[in-house]
Design an enzyme around this catalytic site. Structure first.
Site, short mmCIF file in Angstrom:
data_model
loop_
_atom_site.label_atom_id
_atom_site.label_comp_id
_atom_site.label_asym_id
_atom_site.label_seq_id
_atom_site.Cartn_x
_atom_site.Cartn_y
_atom_site.Cartn_z
N ARG A 1 77.25 -2.77 26.07
CA ARG A 1 77.21 -4.24 26.12
C ARG A 1 76.30 -4.81 25.04
NH1 ARG A 1 74.70 -3.79 31.91
NH2 ARG A 1 72.74 -2.85 31.42
N GLY B 1 71.64 2.14 20.28
CA GLY B 1 70.26 2.65 20.40
C GLY B 1 69.74 2.66 21.83
N GLY B 2 70.30 1.79 22.68
CA GLY B 2 69.92 1.79 24.09
C GLY B 2 68.47 1.40 24.32
N LYS C 1 56.14 2.89 20.24
CA LYS C 1 55.39 3.79 19.37
C LYS C 1 54.95 3.09 18.08
CE LYS C 1 55.73 5.75 22.50
NZ LYS C 1 56.46 5.68 23.77
N GLY D 1 50.75 -0.55 37.78
CA GLY D 1 51.35 0.78 37.57
C GLY D 1 50.60 1.55 36.50
N GLY E 1 51.28 4.47 35.13
CA GLY E 1 52.15 5.54 34.64
C GLY E 1 52.30 5.45 33.13
N GLY F 1 57.97 2.02 37.42
CA GLY F 1 59.06 2.99 37.39
C GLY F 1 60.36 2.36 36.94
N HIS G 1 44.67 27.09 9.07
CA HIS G 1 43.32 26.62 9.38
C HIS G 1 42.89 25.58 8.35
CE1 HIS G 1 39.15 26.80 10.76
NE2 HIS G 1 38.79 26.87 9.48
P1 FAD Z 1 69.67 4.16 27.79
O1 FAD Z 1 68.86 4.38 26.57
O2 FAD Z 1 69.10 3.32 28.88
O3 FAD Z 1 71.07 3.56 27.31
C1 FAD Z 1 72.02 3.13 28.22
C2 FAD Z 1 72.96 2.19 27.51
O4 FAD Z 1 74.02 1.87 28.41
C3 FAD Z 1 72.32 0.87 27.11
O5 FAD Z 1 72.51 0.65 25.72
C4 FAD Z 1 73.05 -0.17 27.95
O6 FAD Z 1 73.24 -1.39 27.25
C5 FAD Z 1 74.37 0.52 28.24
N1 FAD Z 1 74.99 0.05 29.47
C6 FAD Z 1 74.52 0.13 30.74
N2 FAD Z 1 75.39 -0.42 31.60
C7 FAD Z 1 76.45 -0.86 30.87
C8 FAD Z 1 77.68 -1.49 31.18
N3 FAD Z 1 78.02 -1.80 32.44
N4 FAD Z 1 78.53 -1.77 30.18
C9 FAD Z 1 78.22 -1.47 28.89
N5 FAD Z 1 77.08 -0.87 28.54
C10 FAD Z 1 76.21 -0.56 29.51
N6 FAD Z 1 61.44 8.34 26.46
C11 FAD Z 1 60.96 9.29 25.64
O7 FAD Z 1 61.49 10.41 25.63
N7 FAD Z 1 59.89 9.05 24.82
C12 FAD Z 1 59.27 7.85 24.79
O8 FAD Z 1 58.31 7.67 24.04
C13 FAD Z 1 59.74 6.83 25.65
N8 FAD Z 1 59.17 5.61 25.64
C14 FAD Z 1 59.68 4.64 26.44
C15 FAD Z 1 59.06 3.39 26.42
C16 FAD Z 1 59.53 2.38 27.22
C17 FAD Z 1 58.86 1.04 27.20
C18 FAD Z 1 60.67 2.60 28.04
C19 FAD Z 1 61.22 1.50 28.89
C20 FAD Z 1 61.29 3.83 28.07
C21 FAD Z 1 60.79 4.87 27.28
N9 FAD Z 1 61.36 6.14 27.28
C22 FAD Z 1 60.86 7.12 26.48
C23 FAD Z 1 62.52 6.46 28.12
C24 FAD Z 1 63.81 6.43 27.29
O9 FAD Z 1 63.96 5.15 26.72
C25 FAD Z 1 65.01 6.76 28.15
O10 FAD Z 1 64.79 7.99 28.81
C26 FAD Z 1 66.28 6.86 27.31
O11 FAD Z 1 66.53 5.67 26.63
C27 FAD Z 1 67.47 7.22 28.20
O12 FAD Z 1 68.61 7.30 27.43
P2 FAD Z 1 70.06 7.05 28.04
O13 FAD Z 1 71.00 7.28 26.91
O14 FAD Z 1 70.22 7.84 29.27
O15 FAD Z 1 70.09 5.53 28.49
P1 NAD Z 2 56.08 5.88 35.95
O1 NAD Z 2 56.81 6.51 37.06
O2 NAD Z 2 55.63 6.69 34.81
O3 NAD Z 2 54.76 5.19 36.53
C1 NAD Z 2 54.82 4.22 37.52
C2 NAD Z 2 53.46 4.16 38.17
O4 NAD Z 2 53.42 3.02 39.00
C3 NAD Z 2 53.18 5.38 39.06
O5 NAD Z 2 51.90 5.87 38.74
C4 NAD Z 2 53.25 4.82 40.47
O6 NAD Z 2 52.39 5.48 41.37
C5 NAD Z 2 52.80 3.38 40.24
N1 NAD Z 2 53.27 2.41 41.23
C6 NAD Z 2 54.47 2.37 41.87
N2 NAD Z 2 54.53 1.27 42.66
C7 NAD Z 2 53.37 0.61 42.49
C8 NAD Z 2 52.82 -0.59 43.03
N3 NAD Z 2 53.51 -1.34 43.88
N4 NAD Z 2 51.58 -0.96 42.65
C9 NAD Z 2 50.87 -0.20 41.77
N5 NAD Z 2 51.32 0.93 41.24
C10 NAD Z 2 52.55 1.33 41.59
O7 NAD Z 2 56.99 4.65 35.50
P2 NAD Z 2 56.88 3.68 34.23
O8 NAD Z 2 55.53 3.73 33.63
O9 NAD Z 2 57.46 2.40 34.67
O10 NAD Z 2 57.90 4.36 33.23
C11 NAD Z 2 59.24 4.62 33.65
C12 NAD Z 2 59.78 5.85 33.02
O11 NAD Z 2 60.10 5.61 31.66
C13 NAD Z 2 58.80 7.02 32.97
O12 NAD Z 2 58.77 7.73 34.19
C14 NAD Z 2 59.37 7.84 31.86
O13 NAD Z 2 60.43 8.61 32.37
C15 NAD Z 2 59.90 6.79 30.92
N6 NAD Z 2 58.91 6.53 29.85
C16 NAD Z 2 58.56 7.57 29.04
C17 NAD Z 2 57.63 7.37 28.05
C18 NAD Z 2 57.26 8.52 27.18
O14 NAD Z 2 57.99 9.51 27.17
N7 NAD Z 2 56.16 8.45 26.44
C19 NAD Z 2 57.05 6.12 27.86
C20 NAD Z 2 57.43 5.09 28.70
C21 NAD Z 2 58.38 5.31 29.69
#
Ligand code: FAD
Ligand code: NAD
Length: 472
Positions: A33, A38-39, A50, A178, A180, A268, A441
């Protein structure tokens, strides 16, 4: 229109799958959509966060150079330019993906997709509705932020990660709900840019999934740059009070109220499996909303495979793309399975935390005997030269076979270092293999070899009495 293979979602899972399918000679269409490929990862996740963390890190390093007698004037941050630079990173990468899709003849269809049957999708495009039939579909619809209904107060001051990455301003104060991945990464960015950041975490620890000895140095540093970190505390109510948001907390010390300029809710993410018409297929969705798959990424519907965030944890980009490649290989008739020995995880805070394979917590829960060898970075010359001795590298080793089962690292650049640990685990290396591999090193990478030496009581920079290691 009939397409042999449709990839549903253009994130790191979806585009990796579509590109490999095209490389293997399949006729493939990709539906998303979003206007851009890039998602979540590229448009509102990994990459923009980053890019901003890089800026935060340089600001911190400039400040810390004072210890070396180097003084910079207080940095002036031009938010417009910073946002533009972050957007440029995204547009360069997403533009690159579009070009790669064109060169590979991957048909891109922009629109909201929905299953109308096991072998059919309806895509609502700008021009109307398009009906697609397919032989196979790879579902890669990703995930979205978990919402807490009580926090849906219609205030622009309450943001999720997508809102926080827009960086509309540097608020005087920011409450992060949160502790996390997202809470700590985004909290670090805002704190380095000048916000007073408070973190509230429901459980008794930051990053509940990570080992405590890895979290400790991070928490010590965060306590210096954050205003407050409240554990075992809940936000029970948010209220927009015009100039800010008033938050009511309930924690071990009772209830209290505080006002913040903005709030980031990062509690989360949940899979995008609802609203897709999956009820019109034989796909099974579990109680947490994840699509169920086997080790070949096949769902219960023979035409549909699923990959990435929509089919389970850990929700990480590299897991999604790896699964995407497995799914395509399966469709191509290869004996592929998704059965990694480890999926490395990195929290890109400062210091970074990274782990791969078995964690100490998992070993304890499983009652699995492991020997742990820690190498504190205070013993590393490179860490001293960088002024970052606050790190630790540890190995979890099988005491019988000496095989490396897990690697955990906290410290500057841990996210880059963990790749060697992941390779060691995948290849079934022993601690001796790591010890006997000559590492350059002075590098932080040496700490992997040194922690292996320490397993045998033979680390040059660490003295261990002979009795402790005589058995080996
Ligand atoms: P997504 O990247 O979520 O892509 C799904 C795609 O499906 C989207 O483009 C969406 O538009 C499309 N879509 C969904 N429903 C529909 C529909 N009905 N019709 C058409 N299109 C649709 N992971 C890491 O490994 N390292 C990181 O440093 C990291 N940092 C993150 C930081 C943040 C702030 C967030 C939110 C996430 C981060 N993640 C990180 C997690 C990572 O972004 C996801 O694990 C990853 O993008 C998942 O890939 P995916 O292809 O499964 O889905
Ligand atoms: P997370 O699961 O990492 O952390 C959520 C935190 O919120 C947990 O520590 C949980 O105990 C806490 N929490 C839950 N309900 C709460 C409440 N009501 N009040 C206070 N704390 C509460 O989830 P996130 O930080 O939202 O990230 C989502 C996911 O996206 C990650 O689990 C990860 O898979 C992915 N992500 C990955 C990276 C990376 O790889 N560097 C960076 C960002 C996101």
């Amino acid at each position: 229109m009939h397409v042999p293979l449709v990839v549903f979602g253009g994130g790191p899972g979806g585009y990796a799958a579509a590109f490999l399918a095209a490389d293997l000679g399949m006729d493939v269409a990709l539906v998303d959509r979003d206007e851009r490929l890039g998602g979540t990862c590229l448009l509102r996740g990994c990459i923009p966060s980053k890019a901003l963390l890089h800026v935060g890190r340089v600001l911190a390093e400039a400040r810390e150079l004072e210890d070396w007698g180097v003084h910079f004037p207080k940095p002036a941050v031009q938010l417009d330019a910073l946002r533009a630079r972050k957007e440029k990173v995204i547009s360069t990468l997403t533009g690159g993906l579009a070009a790669l899709a064109r060169r590979r003849n991957v048909r891109i269809i922009q629109g909201e997709a929905r299953f109308t049957g096991s072998g059919a999708l309806e895509v609502k495009t700008a021009a109307g509705s398009e009906h697609l039939t397919y032989d196979h579909c790879i579902l890669a619809s990703g995930s979205r932020p978990t919402r807490i209904p009580a926090f849906e107060i219609g205030s622009a001051r309450v943001m999720d990660s997508t809102g926080a990455l827009k960086l509309e301003d540097v608020p005087a104060s920011l409450l992060v709900v949160g502790g996390g991945y997202i809470g700590l990464e985004m909290g670090t960015i805002y704190a380095e840019l000048g916000s007073q950041v408070s973190v509230v975490e429901l459980t008794d620890a930051l990053l509940p999934g990570a080992d405590r000895d890895l979290v400790k140095p991070l928490q010590q540093r965060l306590e210096k740059i954050f205003t407050a970190i409240q554990m075992q505390t809940k936000v029970v109510k948010l209220q927009d009070v015009g100039a800010g948001v008033s938050a009511e907390f309930a924690g071990p010390e009772g209830s209290f109220t505080k006002e913040f300029s903005r709030v980031l809710v990062a509690v989360g993410r949940r899979p995008n499996s609802d609203g897709l018409g999956l009820e019109n297929t034989d796909v099974v969705v579990n109680s947490q909303g994840f699509v169920e798959v086997d080790d070949r990424q096949r769902t219960a519907d023979p035409r549909i495979l699923a990959i990435g965030d929509v089919c389970g944890e850990p929700m990480l980009a590299h897991r999604a793309s790896h699964q995407g490649k497995v799914a395509v290989e399966v469709l191509h008739g290869e004996p592929a399975v998704f059965a990694p020995r480890c999926i490395p995880a990195v929290v890109f805070t400062d210091p970074e935390i990274a782990w791969a394979g078995l964690t100490e917590h998992e070993a304890a829960v499983a009652g699995r005997q492991v020997e742990i060898s820690r190498y504190p970075w205070a013993a590393s010359g490179r860490a001293h030269a960088l002024g970052r001795t606050d790190g630790l590298t540890k190995l979890l080793v099988d005491p019988e076979t000496e095989q490396v089962l897990g690697v955990g690292i906290v410290g500057s650049g841990a996210g880059e270092l963990i790749a060697e640990g992941a390779l060691a685990i995948e290849m079934g290396c022993t601690a001796r293999d790591l010890m006997e591999t000559i590492h350059p090193h002075p590098t932080l990478g040496e700490t992997l070899a040194f922690s292996a030496e320490n397993f045998y009581g033979l680390a040059t920079e660490i003295y261990r009495p002979r009795a402790e290691t005589a058995a080996r």
